[in-house]
Scaffold this motif. Structure first.
Motif, PDB file in Angstrom:
ATOM      1  N   LEU A  23       0.819  -1.225   0.000  1.00 29.76           N
ATOM      2  CA  LEU A  23       0.000   0.000   0.000  1.00 29.76           C
ATOM      3  C   LEU A  23       0.848   1.269   0.000  1.00 29.76           C
ATOM      4  O   LEU A  23       0.348   2.332  -0.345  1.00 29.76           O
ATOM      5  N   ASP A  26      -0.545   3.904  -2.489  1.00 25.41           N
ATOM      6  CA  ASP A  26      -1.056   5.159  -1.920  1.00 25.41           C
ATOM      7  C   ASP A  26      -0.180   6.353  -2.281  1.00 25.41           C
ATOM      8  O   ASP A  26      -0.682   7.416  -2.655  1.00 25.41           O
ATOM      9  N   SER A  78      -1.139   9.568  -4.502  1.00 28.76           N
ATOM     10  CA  SER A  78      -1.036  10.930  -3.964  1.00 28.76           C
ATOM     11  C   SER A  78      -0.064  11.754  -4.809  1.00 28.76           C
ATOM     12  O   SER A  78      -0.343  12.914  -5.135  1.00 28.76           O
ATOM     13  N   LEU A 132       1.615   9.725  12.551  1.00 31.87           N
ATOM     14  CA  LEU A 132       0.987   9.492  11.256  1.00 31.87           C
ATOM     15  C   LEU A 132       1.711   8.368  10.518  1.00 31.87           C
ATOM     16  O   LEU A 132       2.923   8.198  10.659  1.00 31.87           O
ATOM     17  N   SER A 133       0.981   7.628   9.698  1.00 35.00           N
ATOM     18  CA  SER A 133       1.634   6.679   8.793  1.00 35.00           C
ATOM     19  C   SER A 133       2.385   7.478   7.730  1.00 35.00           C
ATOM     20  O   SER A 133       2.065   8.650   7.477  1.00 35.00           O
ATOM     21  N   ARG A 193       2.190   7.023   4.666  1.00 34.70           N
ATOM     22  CA  ARG A 193       1.210   7.277   3.599  1.00 34.70           C
ATOM     23  C   ARG A 193       0.418   8.550   3.886  1.00 34.70           C
ATOM     24  O   ARG A 193       0.186   9.378   2.998  1.00 34.70           O
ATOM     25  N   ALA A 194       0.017   8.736   5.143  1.00 34.18           N
ATOM     26  CA  ALA A 194      -0.720   9.941   5.537  1.00 34.18           C
ATOM     27  C   ALA A 194       0.207  11.161   5.499  1.00 34.18           C
ATOM     28  O   ALA A 194      -0.168  12.221   4.988  1.00 34.18           O
ATOM     29  N   ALA A 221       0.790  12.313   1.939  1.00 34.27           N
ATOM     30  CA  ALA A 221      -0.404  12.956   1.379  1.00 34.27           C
ATOM     31  C   ALA A 221      -0.541  14.378   1.912  1.00 34.27           C
ATOM     32  O   ALA A 221      -0.785  15.331   1.159  1.00 34.27           O
ATOM     33  N   ASP A 226      -4.327   3.353   9.640  1.00 32.37           N
ATOM     34  CA  ASP A 226      -3.948   4.686   9.150  1.00 32.37           C
ATOM     35  C   ASP A 226      -4.938   5.755   9.580  1.00 32.37           C
ATOM     36  O   ASP A 226      -4.546   6.839  10.017  1.00 32.37           O
ATOM     37  N   ARG A 275      -4.722   6.442  13.296  1.00 34.57           N
ATOM     38  CA  ARG A 275      -3.534   7.255  13.612  1.00 34.57           C
ATOM     39  C   ARG A 275      -3.736   8.708  13.186  1.00 34.57           C
ATOM     40  O   ARG A 275      -3.398   9.641  13.932  1.00 34.57           O
ATOM     41  N   SER A 286      -4.049  11.851  15.697  1.00 34.88           N
ATOM     42  CA  SER A 286      -3.049  12.917  15.535  1.00 34.88           C
ATOM     43  C   SER A 286      -3.694  14.289  15.334  1.00 34.88           C
ATOM     44  O   SER A 286      -3.046  15.315  15.539  1.00 34.88           O
ATOM     45  N   LEU A 326      -7.095   9.798  -5.042  1.00 27.99           N
ATOM     46  CA  LEU A 326      -6.449   9.557  -3.752  1.00 27.99           C
ATOM     47  C   LEU A 326      -7.050   8.328  -3.086  1.00 27.99           C
ATOM     48  O   LEU A 326      -8.241   8.044  -3.244  1.00 27.99           O
ATOM     49  N   SER A 327      -6.256   7.614  -2.311  1.00 27.54           N
ATOM     50  CA  SER A 327      -6.807   6.558  -1.469  1.00 27.54           C
ATOM     51  C   SER A 327      -7.637   7.222  -0.367  1.00 27.54           C
ATOM     52  O   SER A 327      -7.441   8.394  -0.045  1.00 27.54           O
ATOM     53  N   ALA A 383      -6.520  11.824   5.707  1.00 33.74           N
ATOM     54  CA  ALA A 383      -5.395  12.552   6.304  1.00 33.74           C
ATOM     55  C   ALA A 383      -5.400  14.012   5.861  1.00 33.74           C
ATOM     56  O   ALA A 383      -5.244  14.929   6.672  1.00 33.74           O
ATOM     57  N   ILE A 384      -5.591  14.238   4.579  1.00 36.43           N
ATOM     58  CA  ILE A 384      -5.567  15.604   4.033  1.00 36.43           C
ATOM     59  C   ILE A 384      -6.736  16.419   4.583  1.00 36.43           C
ATOM     60  O   ILE A 384      -6.573  17.583   4.968  1.00 36.43           O
TER      61      ILE A 384
END
Lengths: 186, 186
Positions: free
Chosen positions: A28, A32, A36, A169-170, A172-173, A176, B32, B35, B39, B169-170, B176-177
């Motif tokens: 992922l 991901d 992004s 945060l991951s 991936r996050a 993004a 994700d 988290r 956060s 985007l996933s 997250a965004i």
């Protein structure tokens, strides 16, 4: 506008005890961060991994979405994965830019003594102007060691929220959010 | 400041052909988005799934990180997963707020005729003031059907970038965004 690239580093990476390790490719992370990166106009997304079997895994994932059954099911995914490029090291990535001097390396970092931190507002202005391509580095595991941060041309402020002290945060996050702060319309 | 909550909807969800389907729980959606939610100060992260075996899967994941070997390896993860709550339906989620009138439902949506769209700047101001808890809904699969968007109290503008026409985007990245645009310091 300067061209923006992303890179996900799997070595050298910190583990929970501060040691240097190589992390595994996560499916992922490939998907991901490619999606992004493409959604924010990045020209390439480098996956940096020293182990050839791991690099081949990324190429198999790309092939599956370029030619396999999934290519028909979700054709948009191919477009994102097409910008993913697998390289064994930072040095090999530099070759794509004609050498180390052909690209500016950026990363995020907590503020440390003796380091200048760039705000996202400043970074947006820099990207709107003319200049070298910028490659935004992201770390897996417990993040990138000081040796990589020291090699960066610019360090951006870490992602934070006034609404929370918890900050885990991951990647991936984090990728993004960073791209949205640099190139988003929000 | 108003309290913010997130929710990930697995039914009713659109498939690629516009039909209504139930999607499967994805392990990294649990991690994700928990988290990211933690956060950015969210009080809870609802996973909405009508199938009890899928809801039990989330509870097993939580247990593994609360009490299992992983709890020792990454203790911070427990804190994020602790805000995850598994419910069978939107209606069951409303019960946590004392009924439908106890919460404002928000979602993002492409601009459609006859709908008012709220900007992120407006949304930030609304969250700073007093008022009901806000639950931000995110869709899996190909997104949430019109029936859910019609039930929302407020629709935020879709995430976009001036740097790209590609926008896929996933849900992990989109969540997250969105949280960063609402509660980030960027």
């Amino acid at each position: 506008m300067r061209s923006l690239h992303t890179a996900l580093v799997h070595y050298p990476i910190l583990d929970a005890q501060g040691g240097i390790v190589t992390t595994a490719i996560t499916n992922l992370d490939v998907h991901d961060i490619a999606r992004s990166s493409k959604s924010y106009g990045c020209e390439s997304y480098f996956l940096i991994h020293p182990v050839s079997a791991q690099r081949e895994l990324v190429e198999r994932i790309q092939g599956h979405w370029r030619e396999g059954a999934s290519a028909k099911r979700i054709p948009d995914r191919k477009t994102a994965l097409a910008i993913a490029r697998v390289v064994p090291s930072l040095e090999a990535m530099f070759d794509s830019f004609g050498g180390r001097s052909g690209v500016e390396l950026w990363a995020t970092s907590a503020r440390k003594e003796g380091m200048t931190i760039t705000t996202y507002a400043e970074a947006r202005t820099m990207l709107e102007g003319e200049g070298k391509p910028v490659c935004m580095l992201f770390g897996t595991g417990w993040g990138m060691p000081r040796s990589i941060l020291d090699a960066c041309d610019r360090l951006l402020e870490p992602i934070a929220s006034h609404a929370s002290d918890y900050n885990h945060l991951s990647v991936r996050a984090a990728a993004a959010i960073t791209l949205d702060r640099l190139f988003g319309d929000g």
